[in-house]
Motif scaffolding. Structure first.
Motif, mmCIF file in Angstrom:
data_model
loop_
_atom_site.group_PDB
_atom_site.id
_atom_site.type_symbol
_atom_site.label_atom_id
_atom_site.label_comp_id
_atom_site.label_asym_id
_atom_site.label_seq_id
_atom_site.Cartn_x
_atom_site.Cartn_y
_atom_site.Cartn_z
ATOM 1 N N MET A 1 0.913 -1.190 -0.045
ATOM 2 C CA MET A 1 0.247 0.078 -0.243
ATOM 3 C C MET A 1 0.846 1.252 0.035
ATOM 4 O O MET A 1 1.728 1.391 0.599
ATOM 5 N N GLY A 2 0.355 2.315 -0.632
ATOM 6 C CA GLY A 2 0.950 3.866 -0.696
ATOM 7 C C GLY A 2 0.438 4.290 0.289
ATOM 8 O O GLY A 2 0.854 4.632 1.323
ATOM 9 N N LYS A 3 1.356 5.772 -0.025
ATOM 10 C CA LYS A 3 1.801 6.717 1.593
ATOM 11 C C LYS A 3 0.532 7.925 1.063
ATOM 12 O O LYS A 3 0.832 8.281 0.187
ATOM 13 N N LYS A 4 -0.406 7.697 2.166
ATOM 14 C CA LYS A 4 -1.607 8.956 1.396
ATOM 15 C C LYS A 4 -0.778 10.562 2.080
ATOM 16 O O LYS A 4 -0.201 10.511 3.561
ATOM 17 N N LEU A 5 -1.057 11.059 1.319
ATOM 18 C CA LEU A 5 -1.114 12.937 1.763
ATOM 19 C C LEU A 5 -2.213 13.350 1.946
ATOM 20 O O LEU A 5 -3.118 13.412 1.092
ATOM 21 N N PHE A 6 -2.415 14.641 2.818
ATOM 22 C CA PHE A 6 -3.460 15.074 3.386
ATOM 23 C C PHE A 6 -3.312 16.286 1.952
ATOM 24 O O PHE A 6 -2.269 16.463 2.162
ATOM 25 N N VAL A 7 -4.158 17.388 2.022
ATOM 26 C CA VAL A 7 -3.868 18.177 1.090
ATOM 27 C C VAL A 7 -4.874 19.230 1.337
ATOM 28 O O VAL A 7 -6.166 18.585 0.733
ATOM 29 N N GLY A 8 -4.651 20.192 1.983
ATOM 30 C CA GLY A 8 -6.180 21.227 2.911
ATOM 31 C C GLY A 8 -5.891 22.383 1.636
ATOM 32 O O GLY A 8 -4.528 22.865 1.211
ATOM 33 N N SER A 9 -6.774 23.363 2.200
ATOM 34 C CA SER A 9 -6.996 24.936 1.739
ATOM 35 C C SER A 9 -6.959 24.786 0.175
ATOM 36 O O SER A 9 -6.827 25.545 -0.790
ATOM 37 N N LEU A 10 -7.660 23.967 -0.135
ATOM 38 C CA LEU A 10 -8.032 23.883 -1.828
ATOM 39 C C LEU A 10 -8.935 24.865 -1.658
ATOM 40 O O LEU A 10 -9.881 24.607 -1.383
ATOM 41 N N ALA A 11 -8.112 25.146 -3.793
ATOM 42 C CA ALA A 11 -9.388 26.622 -4.863
ATOM 43 C C ALA A 11 -10.637 25.735 -4.913
ATOM 44 O O ALA A 11 -10.800 24.254 -4.514
ATOM 45 N N TRP A 12 -12.209 26.247 -4.718
ATOM 46 C CA TRP A 12 -12.845 25.220 -5.193
ATOM 47 C C TRP A 12 -13.230 24.875 -6.416
ATOM 48 O O TRP A 12 -13.590 24.004 -6.936
ATOM 49 N N ALA A 13 -12.282 25.470 -7.286
ATOM 50 C CA ALA A 13 -12.258 25.530 -8.711
ATOM 51 C C ALA A 13 -10.399 24.371 -8.723
ATOM 52 O O ALA A 13 -11.018 23.147 -9.489
ATOM 53 N N THR A 14 -9.908 23.320 -7.685
ATOM 54 C CA THR A 14 -9.617 22.346 -8.241
ATOM 55 C C THR A 14 -10.019 20.747 -7.536
ATOM 56 O O THR A 14 -11.353 20.992 -6.505
ATOM 57 N N ASP A 15 -10.152 20.371 -9.324
ATOM 58 C CA ASP A 15 -10.544 19.010 -9.464
ATOM 59 C C ASP A 15 -9.215 17.834 -8.993
ATOM 60 O O ASP A 15 -7.676 18.481 -8.756
#
Length: 106
Positions: A1-15
């Protein structure tokens, strides 16, 4: 299994596709997903990127945390396991037993 990262404070436009594109230069990505609201379908402003390799994930954290993505500075760190949610909830009061309303007299 891989390594999972959290990515926060994304712009609403980021998909999810944009998230993958921003991180794929660090290595093979197993999954990139922006989390959306179940009812509205709108982004909740955070997502997860899972790398196949832990070294790639660590490099992504050190180079991407605090950088700008789609006009907003993002937060990138190692994802933590989610605490289990309590099931059911609600009131579990028991009936206070009693022998009904009938009582014999001696």
């Amino acid at each position: 299994m891989g390594k999972k990262l959290f990515v926060g404070s994304l712009a609403w436009a980021t998909d999810s596709a944009g998230l993958r594109t921003a991180f794929e230069r660090f290595g093979d990505i197993e999954e990139a997903q922006v989390i959306s609201d179940r009812e509205t379908g709108r982004s909740r402003g955070f997502g997860f990127v899972t790398f196949n390799d832990e070294g790639s994930a660590q490099q992504a954290v050190s180079e991407m945390n605090g950088t700008e993505l789609d006009g907003r500075p993002i937060v990138v760190n190692e994802a933590r396991d989610q605490a289990p949610r309590g099931g059911g909830g609600g009131y579990r009061g028991g009936g206070g037993g009693g022998g009904g309303g009938h009582r014999e007299r001696w």
